[in-house]
Design an enzyme around this catalytic site. Sequence first.
Site, PDB file in Angstrom:
ATOM      1  N   SER A  43      -0.171  -7.784  -5.121  1.00  0.00           N
ATOM      2  CA  SER A  43      -0.308  -7.170  -3.800  1.00  0.00           C
ATOM      3  C   SER A  43      -1.432  -7.756  -2.961  1.00  0.00           C
ATOM      4  O   SER A  43      -1.395  -7.682  -1.731  1.00  0.00           O
ATOM      5  CB  SER A  43      -0.543  -5.666  -3.966  1.00  0.00           C
ATOM      6  OG  SER A  43      -1.636  -5.418  -4.842  1.00  0.00           O
ATOM      7  N   HIS A 250      -7.109  -1.992  -1.325  1.00  0.00           N
ATOM      8  CA  HIS A 250      -6.557  -3.291  -0.963  1.00  0.00           C
ATOM      9  C   HIS A 250      -7.228  -3.794   0.320  1.00  0.00           C
ATOM     10  O   HIS A 250      -7.728  -2.996   1.106  1.00  0.00           O
ATOM     11  CB  HIS A 250      -5.043  -3.200  -0.727  1.00  0.00           C
ATOM     12  CG  HIS A 250      -4.247  -3.064  -1.981  1.00  0.00           C
ATOM     13  ND1 HIS A 250      -4.141  -1.879  -2.661  1.00  0.00           N
ATOM     14  CD2 HIS A 250      -3.524  -3.964  -2.687  1.00  0.00           C
ATOM     15  CE1 HIS A 250      -3.369  -2.052  -3.737  1.00  0.00           C
ATOM     16  NE2 HIS A 250      -2.993  -3.317  -3.768  1.00  0.00           N
TER      17      HIS A 250
END
Length: 268
Positions: A43, A250
């Site tokens: 990711s 993230h």
Amino acid sequence: MRTPASRRLLAGALAAGALITGALAAAPTAQASTGGYVALGDSYSSGVGSGSYISSSGSCERSTLAFPYLWQQAHSPSSFSFQACSGATTADVLSGQLSTLSSSTSEVSITIGGNDAGFSSTMETCVLEGTSSCLSAVSSAENFINTQLGAKLDAVYSAIRSKAPNAHVVVLDYPHLYAVPGDCLFGISDTSRSAINGAADDLASVTAKEVAKYGNFTFADVRGAFSGHEICTDSEWLHSTTLPIDESYHPTAAGQSGGYLPVFSADA
């Protein structure tokens, strides 16, 4: 009204998207690049957390604001294959991401290893269960990293070299998630934050050691680029626990364009 149990489930859901893991800078003028470029990994390479997801990528959540997409826009490789996928492990790369590699591939990028080490569950533990449980979870992750991950990374790198023998391969690591001490008034303790950062250091060390075995591979360290932009700073390039759930821990769009992109560009 939520019960204590439901509140705990909600908190767990918010943390479950964790991976250990501003305005977009103007795109540079396109420069021609010979050969094809293949972007592999998890990711952090697909761009989870940066938004602008490509609908056809589905649950892989590939973003037009991810550093691989930004790089190919600037350098116009002869072909671009965006294979990185949210949640990917080394096994997923081996089984589902290597089909577009070939002798004509000239550039490859990859981030991988965080999901193998179980950082999503580690972060969930750290957020929900306090310092002692966090330190235990981080220690377990570090043990895996230092005893088992190297062989898994080696298998991936060997397969990439076999399928794309002429490619230059840039292997990027993960940033420190937290500034310690930082300006966060709430959340996990500085002791837990330091431990999580230490696990990222272990992961970087093992990754760099495996990369060094391959002459056409480069280890690209993003930790310096994210310094001053971690969680608990005034200029965060990383999400803390957030919604959507899977964007937690993230890079933001600014983290992709200001952190990952220049580090990759310098080594590509």
